[in-house]
Design a protein around this motif. Structure first.
Motif, mmCIF file in Angstrom:
data_model
loop_
_atom_site.group_PDB
_atom_site.id
_atom_site.type_symbol
_atom_site.label_atom_id
_atom_site.label_comp_id
_atom_site.label_asym_id
_atom_site.label_seq_id
_atom_site.Cartn_x
_atom_site.Cartn_y
_atom_site.Cartn_z
ATOM 1 N N ALA A 16 48.164 28.393 4.178
ATOM 2 C CA ALA A 16 47.923 26.986 4.509
ATOM 3 C C ALA A 16 48.020 26.077 3.290
ATOM 4 C CB ALA A 16 46.556 26.836 5.163
ATOM 5 N N GLY A 17 48.198 26.647 2.115
ATOM 6 C CA GLY A 17 48.307 25.848 0.898
ATOM 7 C C GLY A 17 46.984 25.268 0.440
ATOM 8 N N VAL A 18 45.881 25.921 0.823
ATOM 9 C CA VAL A 18 44.544 25.430 0.479
ATOM 10 C C VAL A 18 44.048 26.141 -0.774
ATOM 11 C CG1 VAL A 18 42.144 25.364 1.227
ATOM 12 C CG2 VAL A 18 43.965 24.785 2.828
ATOM 13 N N GLU A 19 43.589 25.370 -1.754
ATOM 14 C CA GLU A 19 43.138 25.956 -3.016
ATOM 15 C C GLU A 19 41.651 25.759 -3.283
ATOM 16 O OE1 GLU A 19 45.637 24.425 -6.100
ATOM 17 O OE2 GLU A 19 47.424 25.494 -5.389
ATOM 18 N N ASN A 20 41.034 24.805 -2.617
ATOM 19 C CA ASN A 20 39.610 24.529 -2.863
ATOM 20 C C ASN A 20 38.727 25.423 -1.995
ATOM 21 O OD1 ASN A 20 40.582 23.081 -0.587
ATOM 22 N ND2 ASN A 20 38.792 21.716 -0.654
ATOM 23 N N ILE A 21 38.980 26.730 -2.088
ATOM 24 C CA ILE A 21 38.290 27.673 -1.225
ATOM 25 C C ILE A 21 38.221 29.026 -1.912
ATOM 26 C CG2 ILE A 21 40.371 28.472 -0.017
ATOM 27 C CD1 ILE A 21 38.701 28.349 2.599
ATOM 28 N N GLU A 22 37.148 29.765 -1.657
ATOM 29 C CA GLU A 22 37.015 31.124 -2.153
ATOM 30 C C GLU A 22 36.287 31.961 -1.116
ATOM 31 O OE1 GLU A 22 34.815 30.898 -5.763
ATOM 32 O OE2 GLU A 22 32.922 30.350 -4.795
ATOM 33 N N PHE A 23 36.533 33.261 -1.146
ATOM 34 C CA PHE A 23 35.928 34.183 -0.192
ATOM 35 C C PHE A 23 35.303 35.352 -0.941
ATOM 36 C CE2 PHE A 23 39.400 32.110 2.097
ATOM 37 C CZ PHE A 23 38.751 31.681 3.244
ATOM 38 N N GLN A 24 34.201 35.853 -0.384
ATOM 39 C CA GLN A 24 33.561 37.023 -0.964
ATOM 40 C C GLN A 24 32.780 37.783 0.096
ATOM 41 O OE1 GLN A 24 30.972 34.293 -3.570
ATOM 42 N NE2 GLN A 24 29.649 36.068 -3.299
ATOM 43 N N GLN A 25 32.486 39.031 -0.210
ATOM 44 C CA GLN A 25 31.713 39.872 0.693
ATOM 45 C C GLN A 25 30.224 39.636 0.462
ATOM 46 O OE1 GLN A 25 29.673 42.730 0.023
ATOM 47 N NE2 GLN A 25 29.402 43.286 2.178
ATOM 48 N N GLY A 26 29.458 39.678 1.545
ATOM 49 C CA GLY A 26 28.016 39.531 1.418
ATOM 50 C C GLY A 26 27.352 39.434 2.775
ATOM 51 N N SER A 27 26.049 39.600 2.791
ATOM 52 C CA SER A 27 25.267 39.595 4.018
ATOM 53 C C SER A 27 24.539 38.280 4.202
ATOM 54 C CB SER A 27 24.242 40.741 3.985
ATOM 55 O OG SER A 27 23.303 40.607 5.038
ATOM 56 N N VAL A 28 24.462 37.822 5.425
ATOM 57 C CA VAL A 28 23.721 36.604 5.745
ATOM 58 C C VAL A 28 22.231 36.775 5.466
ATOM 59 C CG1 VAL A 28 23.355 37.213 8.170
ATOM 60 C CG2 VAL A 28 23.379 34.807 7.502
ATOM 61 N N PHE A 29 21.748 38.002 5.439
ATOM 62 C CA PHE A 29 20.330 38.243 5.180
ATOM 63 C C PHE A 29 19.984 38.217 3.697
ATOM 64 C CE2 PHE A 29 21.049 40.402 9.308
ATOM 65 C CZ PHE A 29 20.176 39.647 10.068
ATOM 66 N N GLN A 30 21.003 38.312 2.845
ATOM 67 C CA GLN A 30 20.794 38.243 1.395
ATOM 68 C C GLN A 30 21.978 37.501 0.776
ATOM 69 O OE1 GLN A 30 20.252 42.528 0.535
ATOM 70 N NE2 GLN A 30 18.141 42.059 -0.039
ATOM 71 N N LEU A 31 22.038 36.221 1.006
ATOM 72 C CA LEU A 31 23.158 35.432 0.499
ATOM 73 C C LEU A 31 23.113 35.400 -1.030
ATOM 74 C CD1 LEU A 31 23.011 32.486 3.061
ATOM 75 C CD2 LEU A 31 24.743 34.299 2.956
ATOM 76 N N PRO A 32 24.234 35.720 -1.681
ATOM 77 C CA PRO A 32 24.245 35.832 -3.147
ATOM 78 C C PRO A 32 24.397 34.486 -3.858
ATOM 79 C CG PRO A 32 26.392 36.398 -2.289
ATOM 80 C CD PRO A 32 25.512 36.120 -1.080
ATOM 81 N N PHE A 33 23.523 33.546 -3.493
ATOM 82 C CA PHE A 33 23.591 32.210 -4.065
ATOM 83 C C PHE A 33 22.180 31.731 -4.396
ATOM 84 C CE2 PHE A 33 26.920 32.592 -0.761
ATOM 85 C CZ PHE A 33 28.035 32.598 -1.587
ATOM 86 N N ASP A 34 22.107 30.831 -5.360
ATOM 87 C CA ASP A 34 20.818 30.253 -5.734
ATOM 88 C C ASP A 34 20.301 29.333 -4.634
ATOM 89 O OD1 ASP A 34 20.917 31.538 -8.191
ATOM 90 O OD2 ASP A 34 21.851 29.816 -9.205
ATOM 91 N N ASP A 35 19.010 29.027 -4.690
ATOM 92 C CA ASP A 35 18.427 28.052 -3.787
ATOM 93 C C ASP A 35 19.166 26.718 -3.925
ATOM 94 O OD1 ASP A 35 16.615 30.056 -3.363
ATOM 95 O OD2 ASP A 35 14.896 29.002 -4.226
ATOM 96 N N GLU A 36 19.320 26.016 -2.798
ATOM 97 C CA GLU A 36 19.860 24.654 -2.785
ATOM 98 C C GLU A 36 21.224 24.562 -3.485
ATOM 99 O OE1 GLU A 36 17.076 21.576 -3.666
ATOM 100 O OE2 GLU A 36 15.394 22.648 -2.756
ATOM 101 N N THR A 37 22.138 25.426 -3.087
ATOM 102 C CA THR A 37 23.488 25.441 -3.665
ATOM 103 C C THR A 37 24.466 24.595 -2.859
ATOM 104 O OG1 THR A 37 23.192 27.642 -4.626
ATOM 105 C CG2 THR A 37 25.461 26.927 -4.237
ATOM 106 N N PHE A 38 24.330 24.568 -1.531
ATOM 107 C CA PHE A 38 25.348 23.972 -0.664
ATOM 108 C C PHE A 38 24.846 22.728 0.051
ATOM 109 C CE2 PHE A 38 26.281 28.483 -1.055
ATOM 110 C CZ PHE A 38 27.618 28.453 -1.425
ATOM 111 N N ASP A 39 25.773 21.780 0.274
ATOM 112 C CA ASP A 39 25.455 20.592 1.059
ATOM 113 C C ASP A 39 25.446 20.918 2.547
ATOM 114 O OD1 ASP A 39 25.612 18.363 -1.090
ATOM 115 O OD2 ASP A 39 27.465 19.494 -1.383
ATOM 116 N N ILE A 40 26.340 21.800 2.959
ATOM 117 C CA ILE A 40 26.435 22.217 4.365
ATOM 118 C C ILE A 40 26.555 23.734 4.415
ATOM 119 C CG2 ILE A 40 27.806 22.108 6.486
ATOM 120 C CD1 ILE A 40 28.833 19.364 5.554
ATOM 121 N N THR A 41 25.714 24.364 5.224
ATOM 122 C CA THR A 41 25.795 25.804 5.467
ATOM 123 C C THR A 41 26.008 26.002 6.959
ATOM 124 O OG1 THR A 41 24.282 26.209 3.619
ATOM 125 C CG2 THR A 41 24.670 28.029 5.149
ATOM 126 N N TRP A 42 27.040 26.757 7.303
ATOM 127 C CA TRP A 42 27.518 26.801 8.689
ATOM 128 C C TRP A 42 27.757 28.233 9.140
ATOM 129 C CZ3 TRP A 42 29.691 25.230 13.282
ATOM 130 C CH2 TRP A 42 30.813 25.906 13.757
#
Length: 278
Positions: free
Chosen positions: A92-118
Motif C-alpha cells: 500500500a506504500g505506507v511507511e508510518n507503520i510498524e508491526f510486532q508480536q505481543g499479547s494484549v494481556f501484556q502489551l510491551p509499551f509504557d503507560d500512556e504511550t498511545f492517543d488511540i488504542t483499538w
C-alpha cells in the motif's frame, strides 16, 4: 487475524481466512471511531495509534493512511502473521507503520504511550476480556481513546436456514467457547469496559450491523468459510480443544456455496462499539 487464533500461514503469505479478513479496513470496520480520530488529528497531527490483534494489517494500514503525519503500531499474538501485515503495508506504500508480536494481556509499551488504542474482533475470542481492556487503558494517554468493536455471534440472522449452516453455527459457537471466548460478546462489551475500571460517563456505546447481502459480499463470506472448512483449520482447532467432531465439513462447505448463489440469501449480525475516553 483474531488475537486467539493461529493463522496457519507461511510468513509473508495470506492466511487461510484472508478472503474474509483482508477486506477489513478502518472505513468499513471502525466507522464509529473515525469522527473522533479526525477531530483529534486537527489538534495533533502526530497521533500515535495502536491496533491490538492487528492480524494481516489491513485495518492498521488504512489507519496509517488517515494519519500520514502520525504513527500506527500493530501488534498480534501470532508471530507468523506479522510478515504478512508488513507485506500488506508495503504494497500500500505506507511507511508510518510498524508491526510486532505481543499479547494484549501484556502489551510491551509504557503507560500512556498511545492517543488511540483499538481492537476489532479480539475480545470475543479470549478469556477475561476485561483484563485486556484494562491493559489497553494502561497504554493510552490521558485524554486519549480506547475503542473496541466486537461481534455478537448469538445475534446472527441467516436466510435460508440451510441445515449445513445451522451445523456450522453450532461448530463456531463451540470453538469460541472451547477457546475461552464468548459468542455473545457484543452485548457484554459495556459490562467488560466497566469491569476493566472505566466509569460509565467515560463510555460511548453503539451498535452496528455487519451484513452480507450483495452477491459480492456473499461470495467473500462463502469463500472465506469454505477455505477454512476444506483447509482443515476448523477441524484442527476442534481436535485441539478436544471437541467431538460430528459435522460433515464438506457438507457445511457445500451449504455455504449454495447460500452464496441464492438470490434470497442474507446474513447479518450485531456488533457492539465502544469509545472510552480516558
Amino acid at each position: 487475524m483474531d488475537q486467539a487464533q493461529a493463522s496457519g500461514a507461511k510468513p509473508g503469505h495470506p492466511p487461510p481466512q484472508s478472503t474474509l479478513h483482508e477486506v477489513r479496513t478502518a472505513e468499513n470496520s471502525a466507522a464509529f471511531l473515525l469522527p473522533k480520530l479526525r477531530s483529534m488529528k486537527e489538534s495533533n497531527a502526530h497521533l500515535k495509534l495502536l491496533d491490538v490483534g492487528c492480524g494481516s494489517g489491513t485495518i492498521s494500514t488504512s489507519f496509517a493512511k488517515l494519519i500520514p503525519d502520525g504513527q500506527v503500531t500493530g501488534i498480534d499474538v501470532n508471530a507468523n502473521i506479522i510478515p504478512r501485515a508488513r507485506a500488506v503495508a508495503e504494497k500500500a506504500g505506507v511507511e508510518n507503520i510498524e508491526f510486532q508480536q505481543g499479547s494484549v494481556f501484556q502489551l510491551p509499551f509504557d503507560d500512556e504511550t498511545f492517543d488511540i488504542t483499538w481492537c476489532h474482533q479480539v475480545l470475543v475470542h479470549i478469556a477475561n476480556p476485561w483484563d485486556a481492556l484494562r491493559e489497553m487503558l494502561r497504554v493510552t494517554k490521558r485524554g486519549g481513546i480506547v475503542a473496541a468493536r466486537e461481534g455478537d455471534y448469538e445475534s446472527e440472522c441467516v436466510w435460508p436456514e440451510l441445515p449445513g449452516l445451522t451445523a456450522f453455527h453450532g461448530l463456531m459457537a463451540g470453538l469460541m467457547i472451547a477457546g475461552g471466548g464468548t459468542p455473545a460478546a457484543g452485548r457484554q462489551l459495556l459490562s467488560w469496559a466497566l469491569k476493566a475500571g472505566a466509569e460509565r460517563r467515560q463510555i460511548e456505546l453503539g451498535y452496528s450491523a455487519q451484513s452480507y447481502n450483495t452477491p459480492n459480499e456473499r461470495t467473500i463470506l462463502s469463500q472465506g468459510m469454505c477455505q477454512q472448512l476444506r483447509g482443515g483449520g476448523f477441524r484442527d482447532r476442534a481436535l485441539k480443544f478436544g471437541l467431538e467432531v460430528k459435522e460433515d465439513f464438506e457438507e457445511m462447505a457445500k451449504a455455504w456455496e449454495e447460500w452464496a448463489q441464492r438470490e434470497d440469501a442474507t446474513l447479518s449480525s450485531l456488533h457492539a462499539e465502544i469509545l472510552v475516553q480516558k
